[in-house]
Design a protein around this motif. Structure first.
Motif, PDB file in Angstrom:
ATOM      1  N   GLU A   1      12.457  13.638  -9.552  1.00 21.41           N
ATOM      2  CA  GLU A   1      13.450  14.422 -10.295  1.00 21.41           C
ATOM      3  C   GLU A   1      14.703  13.600 -10.602  1.00 21.41           C
ATOM      4  N   ARG A   2      15.145  12.800  -9.647  1.00 22.21           N
ATOM      5  CA  ARG A   2      16.400  12.059  -9.783  1.00 22.21           C
ATOM      6  C   ARG A   2      16.228  10.670 -10.407  1.00 22.21           C
ATOM      7  N   LEU A   3      15.021  10.122 -10.420  1.00 25.72           N
ATOM      8  CA  LEU A   3      14.790   8.759 -10.914  1.00 25.72           C
ATOM      9  C   LEU A   3      15.213   8.544 -12.363  1.00 25.72           C
ATOM     10  N   PRO A   4      15.022   9.504 -13.259  1.00 24.60           N
ATOM     11  CA  PRO A   4      15.482   9.284 -14.640  1.00 24.60           C
ATOM     12  C   PRO A   4      16.984   9.017 -14.759  1.00 24.60           C
ATOM     13  N   SER A   5      17.766   9.431 -13.773  1.00 28.74           N
ATOM     14  CA  SER A   5      19.206   9.174 -13.821  1.00 28.74           C
ATOM     15  C   SER A   5      19.507   7.680 -13.773  1.00 28.74           C
ATOM     16  N   ALA A   6      18.641   6.892 -13.119  1.00 28.58           N
ATOM     17  CA  ALA A   6      18.839   5.440 -13.079  1.00 28.58           C
ATOM     18  C   ALA A   6      18.635   4.846 -14.471  1.00 28.58           C
ATOM     19  N   ALA A   7      17.603   5.289 -15.167  1.00 30.43           N
ATOM     20  CA  ALA A   7      17.362   4.799 -16.532  1.00 30.43           C
ATOM     21  C   ALA A   7      18.507   5.195 -17.450  1.00 30.43           C
ATOM     22  N   THR A   8      18.980   6.419 -17.321  1.00 32.02           N
ATOM     23  CA  THR A   8      20.101   6.885 -18.133  1.00 32.02           C
ATOM     24  C   THR A   8      21.345   6.053 -17.863  1.00 32.02           C
TER      25      THR A   8
ATOM     26  N   GLY B   1       3.798   9.871  -9.625  1.00 27.37           N
ATOM     27  CA  GLY B   1       3.069   9.976 -10.883  1.00 27.37           C
ATOM     28  C   GLY B   1       3.362   8.830 -11.820  1.00 27.37           C
ATOM     29  N   THR B   2       3.626   7.650 -11.247  1.00 27.94           N
ATOM     30  CA  THR B   2       3.944   6.484 -12.070  1.00 27.94           C
ATOM     31  C   THR B   2       3.140   5.275 -11.616  1.00 27.94           C
ATOM     32  N   ASP B   3       2.942   4.353 -12.522  1.00 26.43           N
ATOM     33  CA  ASP B   3       2.248   3.109 -12.227  1.00 26.43           C
ATOM     34  C   ASP B   3       3.227   2.150 -11.539  1.00 26.43           C
ATOM     35  N   PRO B   4       2.770   1.386 -10.534  1.00 27.90           N
ATOM     36  CA  PRO B   4       3.677   0.440  -9.865  1.00 27.90           C
ATOM     37  C   PRO B   4       4.326  -0.580 -10.795  1.00 27.90           C
ATOM     38  N   SER B   5       3.741  -0.821 -11.956  1.00 22.44           N
ATOM     39  CA  SER B   5       4.322  -1.789 -12.894  1.00 22.44           C
ATOM     40  C   SER B   5       5.288  -1.141 -13.893  1.00 22.44           C
ATOM     41  N   ASP B   6       5.511   0.165 -13.784  1.00 17.08           N
ATOM     42  CA  ASP B   6       6.413   0.864 -14.690  1.00 17.08           C
ATOM     43  C   ASP B   6       7.862   0.499 -14.386  1.00 17.08           C
ATOM     44  N   VAL B   7       8.696   0.472 -15.400  1.00 18.98           N
ATOM     45  CA  VAL B   7      10.107   0.123 -15.233  1.00 18.98           C
ATOM     46  C   VAL B   7      10.818   1.067 -14.271  1.00 18.98           C
TER      47      VAL B   7
ATOM     48  N   GLU C   1       0.832  -1.212   0.000  1.00 17.52           N
ATOM     49  CA  GLU C   1       0.000   0.000   0.000  1.00 17.52           C
ATOM     50  C   GLU C   1       0.860   1.253   0.000  1.00 17.52           C
ATOM     51  N   GLY C   2       1.940   1.235   0.765  1.00 17.71           N
ATOM     52  CA  GLY C   2       2.858   2.376   0.789  1.00 17.71           C
ATOM     53  C   GLY C   2       3.576   2.563  -0.525  1.00 17.71           C
ATOM     54  N   VAL C   3       3.937   1.437  -1.170  1.00 16.98           N
ATOM     55  CA  VAL C   3       4.587   1.520  -2.486  1.00 16.98           C
ATOM     56  C   VAL C   3       3.613   2.129  -3.491  1.00 16.98           C
ATOM     57  N   GLU C   4       2.349   1.727  -3.422  1.00 18.58           N
ATOM     58  CA  GLU C   4       1.344   2.315  -4.319  1.00 18.58           C
ATOM     59  C   GLU C   4       1.186   3.810  -4.059  1.00 18.58           C
ATOM     60  N   SER C   5       1.199   4.192  -2.789  1.00 18.52           N
ATOM     61  CA  SER C   5       1.095   5.606  -2.439  1.00 18.52           C
ATOM     62  C   SER C   5       2.317   6.382  -2.948  1.00 18.52           C
ATOM     63  N   LEU C   6       3.504   5.817  -2.764  1.00 18.72           N
ATOM     64  CA  LEU C   6       4.725   6.444  -3.284  1.00 18.72           C
ATOM     65  C   LEU C   6       4.643   6.583  -4.801  1.00 18.72           C
ATOM     66  N   CYS C   7       4.213   5.519  -5.467  1.00 22.05           N
ATOM     67  CA  CYS C   7       4.079   5.573  -6.933  1.00 22.05           C
ATOM     68  C   CYS C   7       3.091   6.656  -7.347  1.00 22.05           C
ATOM     69  N   GLY C   8       2.004   6.791  -6.598  1.00 21.55           N
ATOM     70  CA  GLY C   8       1.037   7.848  -6.879  1.00 21.55           C
ATOM     71  C   GLY C   8       1.683   9.224  -6.770  1.00 21.55           C
ATOM     72  N   ASP C   9       2.497   9.413  -5.714  1.00 24.28           N
ATOM     73  CA  ASP C   9       3.184  10.685  -5.539  1.00 24.28           C
ATOM     74  C   ASP C   9       4.251  10.914  -6.606  1.00 24.28           C
TER      75      ASP C   9
END
Length: 164
Positions: A113-120, A62-68, A52-60
């Motif tokens: 803000e920083r999460l795209p750096s992991a994909a990069t 702005g991403t779906d829990p199944s997103d990469v 539930e907390g992971v879903e709440s974090l994902c909501g904050d």
């Protein structure tokens, strides 16, 4: 998320990271990360963020829990179980992403803000790509002695993790 799994192992303490980022966070940063963690922590266990907390974090975020991107976050955290983040994992992942230096500060917006750096990192560094895929494979294993994934899970992980 894809299910429950095992970790590929921790990459050290709170200051360690999957990317090898050096530097230790300040005591103030650790406190702020702990406060952010508490926002999502389970009512049953204040040392763990559950589904539930992971879903709440994902909501904050702005991403779906199944997103990469959530798998990238779990990789940076070196999370042991899918759908769960411990306090240490959360802090380790946020430090690895550089959230304490984010313009948005130590907030969900700072993580976003920083999460795209992991994909990069995965897309641009071969060793990071290998580490990420190794982590993702082990993360999806559901049994202690399991060594293979069923085809549907394997294809889903490959589809999530391959750039482009």
């Amino acid at each position: 998320m894809l299910g429950r799994g095992r970790s590929s192992g921790s990459r050290g303490g709170v200051g360690g990271s999957a990317s090898g980022r050096s530097g230790s966070p300040s005591a103030k940063d650790i406190q702020a990360l702990g406060d952010l963690f508490a926002k999502y922590a389970s009512a049953d266990d204040d040392n763990e963020i559950g589904p539930e907390g992971v879903e709440s974090l994902c909501g904050d975020l702005g991403t779906d829990p199944s997103d990469v991107s959530v798998l990238h976050l779990a990789w940076k955290m070196q999370a042991a179980r899918m759908g769960f983040f411990t306090r240490d994992e959360f802090i380790r992942g946020c430090v690895a992403l550089g959230v304490p230096s984010a313009k948005a500060g130590i907030t969900a917006a700072g993580i976003k803000e920083r999460l795209p750096s992991a994909a990069t990192e995965v897309e641009s560094k071969r060793d990071a790509l290998v580490d990420f895929h190794t982590y993702a494979f082990k993360f999806c294993l559901t049994e202690p002695l399991q060594k293979t994934l069923d085809l549907d899970t394997a294809f889903a992980v490959l589809e999530l993790g391959l750039p482009g």
